[in-house]
Design an enzyme around this catalytic site. Sequence first.
Site, mmCIF file in Angstrom:
data_model
loop_
_atom_site.group_PDB
_atom_site.id
_atom_site.type_symbol
_atom_site.label_atom_id
_atom_site.label_comp_id
_atom_site.label_asym_id
_atom_site.label_seq_id
_atom_site.Cartn_x
_atom_site.Cartn_y
_atom_site.Cartn_z
ATOM 1 N N LYS A 133 1.060 -1.518 0.102
ATOM 2 C CA LYS A 133 0.190 0.280 0.343
ATOM 3 C C LYS A 133 0.919 1.579 0.149
ATOM 4 O O LYS A 133 0.700 2.258 -0.434
ATOM 5 C CB LYS A 133 -0.628 -0.174 0.757
ATOM 6 C CG LYS A 133 -1.655 -1.063 1.074
ATOM 7 C CD LYS A 133 -3.138 -0.592 1.834
ATOM 8 C CE LYS A 133 -3.755 -1.805 2.025
ATOM 9 N NZ LYS A 133 -4.891 -1.800 3.115
ATOM 10 N N ASN A 152 -4.973 2.488 -1.684
ATOM 11 C CA ASN A 152 -4.824 0.289 -2.254
ATOM 12 C C ASN A 152 -5.922 0.859 -3.464
ATOM 13 O O ASN A 152 -6.651 -0.676 -3.558
ATOM 14 C CB ASN A 152 -6.170 0.215 -1.077
ATOM 15 C CG ASN A 152 -7.585 1.370 -0.718
ATOM 16 O OD1 ASN A 152 -7.730 2.481 -1.534
ATOM 17 N ND2 ASN A 152 -8.750 0.845 -0.071
ATOM 18 N N ASP A 171 -10.740 3.486 1.918
ATOM 19 C CA ASP A 171 -10.441 2.733 2.917
ATOM 20 C C ASP A 171 -11.333 3.766 3.842
ATOM 21 O O ASP A 171 -11.849 3.870 5.053
ATOM 22 C CB ASP A 171 -9.296 2.244 3.913
ATOM 23 C CG ASP A 171 -9.047 0.797 3.253
ATOM 24 O OD1 ASP A 171 -9.836 0.242 2.779
ATOM 25 O OD2 ASP A 171 -8.270 -0.161 3.965
ATOM 26 N N ARG A 211 -2.082 1.670 22.217
ATOM 27 C CA ARG A 211 -1.260 1.033 22.960
ATOM 28 C C ARG A 211 0.504 1.794 23.399
ATOM 29 O O ARG A 211 0.763 2.106 24.489
ATOM 30 C CB ARG A 211 -0.785 -0.030 22.565
ATOM 31 C CG ARG A 211 -0.742 -0.894 23.513
ATOM 32 C CD ARG A 211 0.097 -2.213 23.045
ATOM 33 N NE ARG A 211 0.437 -2.381 21.801
ATOM 34 C CZ ARG A 211 0.697 -3.249 20.992
ATOM 35 N NH1 ARG A 211 0.589 -5.040 21.278
ATOM 36 N NH2 ARG A 211 1.266 -3.998 19.519
ATOM 37 N N TYR A 231 -13.831 -8.094 10.473
ATOM 38 C CA TYR A 231 -14.431 -8.832 9.979
ATOM 39 C C TYR A 231 -14.498 -10.225 10.038
ATOM 40 O O TYR A 231 -15.617 -10.815 9.663
ATOM 41 C CB TYR A 231 -15.357 -8.009 8.797
ATOM 42 C CG TYR A 231 -14.214 -7.835 7.701
ATOM 43 C CD1 TYR A 231 -13.761 -9.637 6.975
ATOM 44 C CD2 TYR A 231 -13.347 -6.580 7.021
ATOM 45 C CE1 TYR A 231 -12.434 -9.512 5.844
ATOM 46 C CE2 TYR A 231 -11.842 -7.278 5.978
ATOM 47 C CZ TYR A 231 -11.752 -8.217 5.713
ATOM 48 O OH TYR A 231 -10.584 -8.265 5.175
HETATM 49 P P1 NAP Z 1 -1.221 -1.882 11.782
HETATM 50 O O1 NAP Z 1 -0.939 -0.899 11.079
HETATM 51 O O2 NAP Z 1 0.049 -3.493 12.014
HETATM 52 O O3 NAP Z 1 -2.055 -1.495 12.794
HETATM 53 C C1 NAP Z 1 -1.684 -1.443 14.135
HETATM 54 C C2 NAP Z 1 -2.499 -0.866 15.383
HETATM 55 O O4 NAP Z 1 -3.464 -1.684 16.045
HETATM 56 C C3 NAP Z 1 -1.515 -0.097 15.882
HETATM 57 O O5 NAP Z 1 -1.983 1.042 16.532
HETATM 58 C C4 NAP Z 1 -1.774 -1.339 16.861
HETATM 59 O O6 NAP Z 1 -0.955 -0.393 18.317
HETATM 60 C C5 NAP Z 1 -2.338 -1.530 17.757
HETATM 61 N N1 NAP Z 1 -2.365 -2.714 18.008
HETATM 62 C C6 NAP Z 1 -2.054 -4.084 17.596
HETATM 63 N N2 NAP Z 1 -2.011 -4.681 18.108
HETATM 64 C C7 NAP Z 1 -3.057 -4.617 19.309
HETATM 65 C C8 NAP Z 1 -2.791 -5.034 20.583
HETATM 66 N N3 NAP Z 1 -2.904 -6.573 21.075
HETATM 67 N N4 NAP Z 1 -3.284 -4.466 21.619
HETATM 68 C C9 NAP Z 1 -3.444 -2.809 21.692
HETATM 69 N N5 NAP Z 1 -3.184 -2.338 20.559
HETATM 70 C C10 NAP Z 1 -3.106 -3.401 19.551
HETATM 71 O O7 NAP Z 1 -3.344 -3.045 10.969
HETATM 72 P P2 NAP Z 1 -4.143 -2.154 9.805
HETATM 73 O O8 NAP Z 1 -3.372 -1.931 8.714
HETATM 74 O O9 NAP Z 1 -4.505 -0.779 10.634
HETATM 75 O O10 NAP Z 1 -4.803 -3.038 10.380
HETATM 76 C C11 NAP Z 1 -6.259 -3.341 11.424
HETATM 77 C C12 NAP Z 1 -6.698 -4.391 11.378
HETATM 78 O O11 NAP Z 1 -7.637 -2.996 10.665
HETATM 79 C C13 NAP Z 1 -7.026 -5.954 11.028
HETATM 80 O O12 NAP Z 1 -7.594 -6.979 11.188
HETATM 81 C C14 NAP Z 1 -6.851 -5.413 9.455
HETATM 82 O O13 NAP Z 1 -7.893 -6.717 8.561
HETATM 83 C C15 NAP Z 1 -8.851 -4.617 9.858
HETATM 84 N N6 NAP Z 1 -8.712 -3.472 8.812
HETATM 85 C C16 NAP Z 1 -10.577 -4.387 8.113
HETATM 86 C C17 NAP Z 1 -10.692 -2.833 7.082
HETATM 87 C C18 NAP Z 1 -12.106 -3.441 6.227
HETATM 88 O O14 NAP Z 1 -12.158 -2.531 5.337
HETATM 89 N N7 NAP Z 1 -12.833 -3.475 6.943
HETATM 90 C C19 NAP Z 1 -10.038 -2.487 5.996
HETATM 91 C C20 NAP Z 1 -8.437 -2.198 6.556
HETATM 92 C C21 NAP Z 1 -8.441 -2.706 7.716
HETATM 93 P P3 NAP Z 1 0.527 -0.602 18.250
HETATM 94 O O15 NAP Z 1 0.975 0.984 17.803
HETATM 95 O O16 NAP Z 1 0.908 -0.409 19.777
HETATM 96 O O17 NAP Z 1 0.913 -1.721 18.344
#
Ligand code: NAP
Length: 272
Positions: A68, A89, A104, A151, A214
Amino acid sequence: MIDTQTSLYGLIGNPVAHSLSPAMHNQAFAATGCNAVYLAFCLTDVVGALHGMKALNIKGLSVTLPYKVTVMEYLDNIDATAAKIGAVNTIVNIGDKLTGYNTDSQGAVAALQAHTQIDGKSIAIIGAGGAARAVGFGLAPKAGQLTILNRTRKSGEQLAADLQSDFLSLDECRPERYEILINTTPIGMHPDTDASPLAKKAIPGELVVMDIVYNPLQTRLVKEATERGCRTISGIDMFVFQGAHQFELWTGQKAPVEVMRRAVLSALGDKA
Ligand code: NAP
């Protein structure tokens, strides 16, 4: 029917086997009579793929992890919102010029607006990763007050500064301070389906809760918030609305949102 006039669309990423996008977009093409197909490409050579997009006249691509951000330097134009988010995206190929978008952001806004009014509301976003950036840049111009809860302080404060919003550590989360709360972390995602970013007893019934996870369809957060009396929105809504916006950018036609939702739910059922 596939013939010499069929347009090609697709997804680039690695991995892509789990993706719901082929089911969603192919059903949308079928329902609207678009002579087009959408395929998933699992790749390692992203630069080659973008050259191939022009060479083969692939009309549009979705982009997923880990590309991305990488794709951005090889595109001819970047939409202003995608530039602010720092991630693309969706790519549109018109006249051999590739333009990058981030749907998004609009997907999250449309998902919320389908269920509630957001203008002027006090909104909290849990998380500060890629999805939080997209959701945050979509909501910042509309929210009355926006708070990032994360976090890790450093990444949370950085996103809050970029959005000109507030930051609090996730430990300091007081859900009763907000009207809308959105989980953008993977907490609660398969296989850790017992996890939730909030304790059930801390969720006030007046809160609107959206979880962008989801898989499962109903995360623990969504289930418990529903039990507390909250209006809840699952991650499918954002996924379908971001896909609908892709469809509209690619075809210029109105997206068949309900067809796309049914295709995603059916594909999720098949994958469960
Ligand atoms: P990412 O860039 O890796 O970011 C993850 C975030 O979650 C960070 O802020 C991280 O905090 C936090 N985190 C992860 N594990 C944690 C835990 N155990 N406790 C507290 N905080 C935690 O991931 P992303 O790309 O943003 O994606 C996140 C989620 O969104 C995924 O599940 C993805 O499938 C979903 N998503 C859904 C859609 C949709 O269309 N519905 C679109 C995009 C993404 P730290 O900064 O502390 O590490």
